[in-house]
Design an enzyme around this catalytic site. Structure first.
Site, PDB file in Angstrom:
ATOM      1  CG  HIS A  11       3.795  -4.681  -3.814  1.00 35.84           C
ATOM      2  ND1 HIS A  11       2.935  -5.593  -2.844  1.00 35.84           N
ATOM      3  CD2 HIS A  11       4.621  -5.609  -4.081  1.00 35.84           C
ATOM      4  CE1 HIS A  11       3.386  -6.833  -2.919  1.00 35.84           C
ATOM      5  NE2 HIS A  11       4.554  -7.071  -3.415  1.00 35.84           N
ATOM      6  CG  HIS A  33      -0.969   8.875  -8.462  1.00 35.51           C
ATOM      7  ND1 HIS A  33      -1.340   7.925  -7.861  1.00 35.51           N
ATOM      8  CD2 HIS A  33       0.107   9.569  -7.820  1.00 35.51           C
ATOM      9  CE1 HIS A  33      -0.590   7.658  -6.806  1.00 35.51           C
ATOM     10  NE2 HIS A  33       0.301   8.558  -6.633  1.00 35.51           N
ATOM     11  CG  HIS A  57       2.200  12.023  -5.473  1.00 31.93           C
ATOM     12  ND1 HIS A  57       1.293  11.139  -5.157  1.00 31.93           N
ATOM     13  CD2 HIS A  57       1.505  13.401  -5.498  1.00 31.93           C
ATOM     14  CE1 HIS A  57       0.152  11.695  -4.921  1.00 31.93           C
ATOM     15  NE2 HIS A  57       0.211  12.798  -5.240  1.00 31.93           N
TER      16      HIS A  57
HETATM   17 ZN   LIG Z   1       1.434   8.861  -5.122  1.00 35.04          ZN
END
Ligand SMILES: [Zn+2]
Length: 282
Positions: A89, A121, A144
């Site tokens: 996911h 990422h 993030h």
């Molecule tokens: Zn992210």
């Protein structure tokens, strides 16, 4: 994010039955299953205005003297946490901080936010991987830190509410070896299967971050389905990791194609103005 979002794709004609089955099996992804160009067919918000990431054109950034400094003191605390590979996911490496009660205040955010997790990422080489770009330049990766308003119990609940989610983002570029990341990059190879959980020792989130307090602010979205609204803070100073450290992330692509390249490309600005708390954005 490793949020559990499962929706079935409705098959419209017999011709697309095969595609439909593949899509059900893979759910959303980057190169498998429902690809970014089609996310909106299952997650309508992904086609809405004010999406993320964006290209930040630094000459168009507006200085905003009312933007406050962040209070990131609670990121200084050392704690034992778990790292998890979210292949189905979230399609990323994620470090879960839920339950550690790490609060972030300041930064002109509309309340106190709790850090739930951070994730990365990346792309197949040094020139691809970040989601945000500064002046059109994509760098090699992006970090993030996902937070939710403290009145909600988790990000999944918060994303349904106004101002529920805020993310602190940092671009990651190639540089010399960064020993503060050893605890993560040395162990990435040990989380090969979906939802593998690996304990990290004596971990301090602040040690991963550069010192500059200058940031860009804009309103956007999650860069993954369901693409719900997010208050974005992108710090202007990059993180640097060595080529070998970055390769540890890329090696995950040996087991899952979507872990070779897990970044969404910049979305239209849709008239948004990016602001900054620093006059020269440095
Ligand atoms: Zn992210």
């Amino acid at each position: 994010m490793c949020t559990r979002i499962t929706r079935l794709v409705f098959v419209k004609s017999s011709r697309s039955i095969f595609n439909g089955l593949i899509r059900k099996a893979h759910n959303w992804g980057y190169r498998q299953g429902i690809v970014p160009e089609e996310w909106h067919t299952v997650f309508p918000l992904c086609n809405a205005k004010f999406q993320s990431p964006i290209d930040i054109k630094t000459s168009d950034v507006a200085y905003d003297s009312s933007l406050e400094k962040f209070n990131l003191e609670e990121l200084e605390k050392t704690r034992d946490v778990d790292m998890v590979l979210c292949t189905n996911h979230g399609r990323s490496i994620q470090v879960n901080l839920q339950g550690h009660d790490i609060k972030v205040t300041g930064g002109s955010l509309p309340g106190t936010y709790k850090v739930e997790q951070f994730h990365f990422h990346w792309g197949p080489n040094n020139n691809v991987g970040s989601e945000h770009t500064y002046d059109g330049k994509q760098v090699t990766a992006e970090l993030h830190i996902v937070m939710h308003l403290d009145k909600y119990s988790n990000a999944g609940e918060a994303l349904k509410n106004e101002n529920g989610l805020a993310v602190l983002g940092y671009l990651i570029d190639v540089g010399s070896h960064n020993k503060n990341y050893d605890e993560i990059t040395d162990k990435v190879k040990n989380v090969q299967k979906q939802d593998d959980i690996l304990p990290l020792q004596s971990f301090k989130l602040s040690s991963l971050l550069p010192s500059s307090k200058c940031y860009y602010r804009y309103l956007g979205s999650m860069t993954t389905p369901p693409c719900a609204p997010v208050i974005w803070t992108m710090f202007t100073e990059n993180i640097y990791l060595s080529e070998n450290q970055l390769q540890e992330f890329r090696n995950l692509g040996n087991t899952d194609m979507d872990l070779i390249h897990n970044c969404r490309s910049p979305r239209p600005l849709d008239g948004r103005i990016v602001t900054s708390n620093c006059n020269n954005s440095s």
